[in-house]
Design an enzyme around this catalytic site. Structure first.
Site, PDB file in Angstrom:
ATOM      1  N   ALA A 166      21.518  46.522  49.244  1.00 16.15           N
ATOM      2  CA  ALA A 166      22.200  45.773  48.185  1.00 16.15           C
ATOM      3  C   ALA A 166      21.243  45.550  47.009  1.00 16.15           C
ATOM      4  O   ALA A 166      21.644  45.613  45.848  1.00 16.15           O
ATOM      5  CB  ALA A 166      22.709  44.436  48.719  1.00 16.15           C
ATOM      6  N   ARG A 181      29.225  39.889  57.347  1.00 14.35           N
ATOM      7  CA  ARG A 181      27.798  40.111  57.241  1.00 14.35           C
ATOM      8  C   ARG A 181      27.294  40.689  58.537  1.00 14.35           C
ATOM      9  O   ARG A 181      27.902  40.564  59.583  1.00 14.35           O
ATOM     10  CB  ARG A 181      27.054  38.798  56.979  1.00 14.35           C
ATOM     11  CG  ARG A 181      27.482  38.124  55.716  1.00 14.35           C
ATOM     12  CD  ARG A 181      26.553  38.453  54.577  1.00 14.35           C
ATOM     13  NE  ARG A 181      26.513  39.861  54.322  1.00 14.35           N
ATOM     14  CZ  ARG A 181      26.890  40.399  53.165  1.00 14.35           C
ATOM     15  NH1 ARG A 181      27.318  39.672  52.198  1.00 14.35           N
ATOM     16  NH2 ARG A 181      26.809  41.678  52.985  1.00 14.35           N
ATOM     17  N   ASP A 183      18.312  46.401  56.566  1.00 15.54           N
ATOM     18  CA  ASP A 183      18.682  47.504  55.674  1.00 15.54           C
ATOM     19  C   ASP A 183      19.798  47.085  54.738  1.00 15.54           C
ATOM     20  O   ASP A 183      19.825  47.461  53.571  1.00 15.54           O
ATOM     21  CB  ASP A 183      19.152  48.720  56.483  1.00 15.54           C
ATOM     22  CG  ASP A 183      18.001  49.389  57.208  1.00 15.54           C
ATOM     23  OD1 ASP A 183      16.842  49.201  56.786  1.00 15.54           O
ATOM     24  OD2 ASP A 183      18.261  50.085  58.196  1.00 15.54           O
ATOM     25  N   GLU A 184      20.720  46.301  55.245  1.00 17.92           N
ATOM     26  CA  GLU A 184      21.857  45.891  54.424  1.00 17.92           C
ATOM     27  C   GLU A 184      21.401  45.156  53.172  1.00 17.92           C
ATOM     28  O   GLU A 184      21.833  45.450  52.058  1.00 17.92           O
ATOM     29  CB  GLU A 184      22.805  45.003  55.218  1.00 17.92           C
ATOM     30  CG  GLU A 184      24.046  44.691  54.435  1.00 17.92           C
ATOM     31  CD  GLU A 184      24.911  43.640  55.091  1.00 17.92           C
ATOM     32  OE1 GLU A 184      26.057  43.505  54.659  1.00 17.92           O
ATOM     33  OE2 GLU A 184      24.453  42.960  56.017  1.00 17.92           O
ATOM     34  N   GLY A 185      20.510  44.176  53.359  1.00 16.72           N
ATOM     35  CA  GLY A 185      20.016  43.407  52.220  1.00 16.72           C
ATOM     36  C   GLY A 185      19.240  44.270  51.245  1.00 16.72           C
ATOM     37  O   GLY A 185      19.416  44.169  50.028  1.00 16.72           O
TER      38      GLY A 185
END
Ligand code: NAG
Ligand code: NAG
Length: 553
Positions: A256, A12, A251-253
């Site tokens: 997704a 993560r 941004d990752e969340g």
């Protein structure tokens, strides 16, 4: 449909922690709270008049905070509906494997599409490829995506996936070698993407937090070398301005969330009007993330401004998302917290503690044991203890420890808070009936039970499913044999991993106490939809392809 792929550890992003990250990790805020609570409760336990519910040598049942009123009763029966297939037009996604290409190997023409012969608009190409390189700390992976422009917005067809090890962060001080390490991945893209389409094929490299840990100068040197090599050696179009970057944690969340909602057809320009979006709850090893689109019915309520707010334009609509990553609440970190707490409580009671002690842990199933390494906060350093489930393994006692670890009662400066003092619009109020998709470890821990039990797999999943399973698993081997004795794979899993009871109890507490979801709330778990990983990569690529693409001159 969701399908499994071999599990692994979930890397993560833990960005934004700055140079003091190490200290923060060692003394996360919840911990002060939890230790404080344990001291108080522990002393009460020692000094107070409480009647003994104590099994000799076991961890006492500490006072349950009355903030909870958890209902562990099984949900009322409901029509089977979990793991719903995404609603989409047949011609949008490769849902008919016999007819539609699922990769270059069965694609009759890589520069055309089987979906249409001319693009929707003359200004866009018929076929569009896009390359996303996920530069993680253990390795770099390329996703080569094929889209077509048969409709008003790009339609995803399939992906080709390749991986190389080690990751960019292993090349500290050797930026040229770091850049070269991606050659194998890009050569694969050269094989897939037809020559005429290469200059209009965007490429982005998104590094995760591992690279940031090298320090600003070192990581910038690597990113610069990668950018230069992409320009010099390959014909693809490097995206400006953020083509080669260390990705921001939020941004990752959000990416997704885009991936999930795109594949579930809730945010495409052709999605049914007002299709409710999915909330995405991800449980990694170090952190857990939540992203959802809250709906504020009352005109006087709205989302507070701040880091958690993310405004996104996608498929011709604007979405205001809430996102947060809870560092320290990933599954592996939760285990460590529980072990430390159990050991600490043991030492307060004056029972065996410290190096090489045998400590009774109610979060291990009855009759199981495990050697765990504890970080010693009092004296520094690490030591090993043997945790045993003995005859006290129990969902209720474990749940009390997990509740302390959650820090539900931490000071909440901007209300409402989920846990650990973090502002979050209430899922109950602003997302009362929306669908919830649980990813990563949520999926991995539930999957063996779904595989073993047809009843479980064919009924809808609820938040309480985690509680019911936790309760059964914590009871130990005799219960396992009774319930799942016929399933060798599940029995082997349960016997090989003493932390099953802890893991399921923590997941249940996270949903129930942390996010305040009702036990009857329906959830779905997933890892892939039709062969596409439910991670950030497709979402990030869609954001890139949906924007104004520039071809290389
Ligand atoms: C614990 O065991 C290790 C390895 O057997 C040993 O080196 C160490 O001295 C022991 N520590 C204590 C406090 O007994
Ligand atoms: C704890 O035990 C593991 C496995 O035996 C070992 O690798 C590790 O070094 C031990 N740690 C300490 C602090 O003794």
């Amino acid at each position: 449909m969701f399908s499994s792929r071999s599990s692994g550890t979930y890397e993560r992003l833990e960005t934004g922690q700055g140079p003091s990250r190490g200290t923060l990790m060692r003394f996360a805020p919840w911990k002060k709270f939890a230790l404080g609570a344990v001291v108080i409760i522990g002393l009460f336990y020692v000094l107070g008049p409480s009647k003994s519910r104590l099994i000799p040598g076991s961890v006492p049942s500490i006072g349950k905070p009355d903030t909870t009123n958890v209902d562990y009763s099984p949900p009322p029966p409901a029509p089977p509906a979990h793991v719903t297939a995404p609603v989409h037009d047949d011609d949008m996604l490769p849902s008919k494997p016999n007819k539609l290409p699922t990769g270059p190997e069965n694609d009759p023409d890589l520069s055309k599409t089987v979906h249409c012969t001319v693009p929707y608009k003359s200004s866009v190409p018929l076929v569009q490829y896009a390359l996303m390189i996920d530069a993680g700390s253990t390795g770099s992976r390329i996703h080569i995506y094929k889209f077509n422009n048969c409709g008003p917005s790009p339609m995803y067809e399939y992906e080709v996936f390749r991986m190389t090890k080690p990751g960019l962060s292993s090349y500290k001080g050797r930026p040229q070698e770091a850049a070269q390490s991606l050659d194998g991945l890009l050569d694969e893209a050269m094989k897939v993407v037809p020559e005429a389409l290469r200059s209009c094929t965007p490429v982005a490299v998104k590094a995760t937090a591992g690279l940031r840990l090298l320090g600003a100068a070192e990581s910038a040197a690597i990113l610069d070398a990668v950018t230069k090599r992409l320009h010099d050696k390959y014909p693809f179009s490097v995206q400006e301005p953020d083509g080669v970057v260390i990705m921001d944690g939020k941004d990752e969340g959000v990416y997704a969330w885009i991936t999930v909602n795109y594949l579930m057809n809730t945010i495409r320009s052709d999605s049914p009007a007002r299709a409710p979006t999915y909330a995405v709850l991800d449980l990694g090893g170090a952190s857990t993330q939540v992203v959802f689109e809250p709906v504020f019915e009352k005109s006087d309520s709205k989302m507070e401004d701040g880091e958690h707010k993310y405004e996104l334009a996608f498929g011709g609509k604007k979405h205001v998302l809430y996102q947060h990553s809870y560092l320290g609440y990933g599954l592996m970190r939760a285990r460590q917290s529980v072990h430390r707490l159990v050991e600490f409580m043991g030492s307060l009671r004056g029972s065996a503690s410290g190096a090489n002690a045998t400590v009774v842990n109610p979060c291990l199933a009855q009759g199981t044991s495990r050697l765990v390494e504890i970080e010693d906060e009092r004296l520094g350093g690490k030591f090993n203890v043997t945790m045993v489930g003995q005859d006290v393994g129990s969902f209720e006692s474990c749940n009390r420890i997990v509740e302390l670890v959650m820090a539900k009662d931490a000071i909440c400066e901007t209300k409402p808070c989920s846990f650990n003092g973090v502002y979050q619009p209430s899922l109950l109020e602003t997302f009362p009936s929306g669908k919830l998709l649980l990813l990563s470890y949520f999926y991995d821990r539930l999957q063996p039970f779904l595989a073993a039990s047809k009843t479980l797999a064919s009924a809808p999943l609820h938040v309480s499913t985690f509680g019911t399973l936790a309760e059964q698993v914590c009871r130990g081997k005799s219960t396992w044999t009774e319930l799942w004795g016929g399933d060798a794979a599940l029995m082997e899993e349960l016997e090989g991993r003493p932390e099953w009871c802890l893991d399921l109890t923590f997941m249940h507490a996270l949903l129930r106490l942390g996010y305040e979801l009702g036990g009857e709330r329906e959830v779905e778990v997933g890892k892939q939809i039709e062969g596409t990983e439910l991670g950030w990569c497709l979402g990030a690529t869609l954001a890139m392809v949906g924007a104004d693409l520039k071809c290389r001159a």
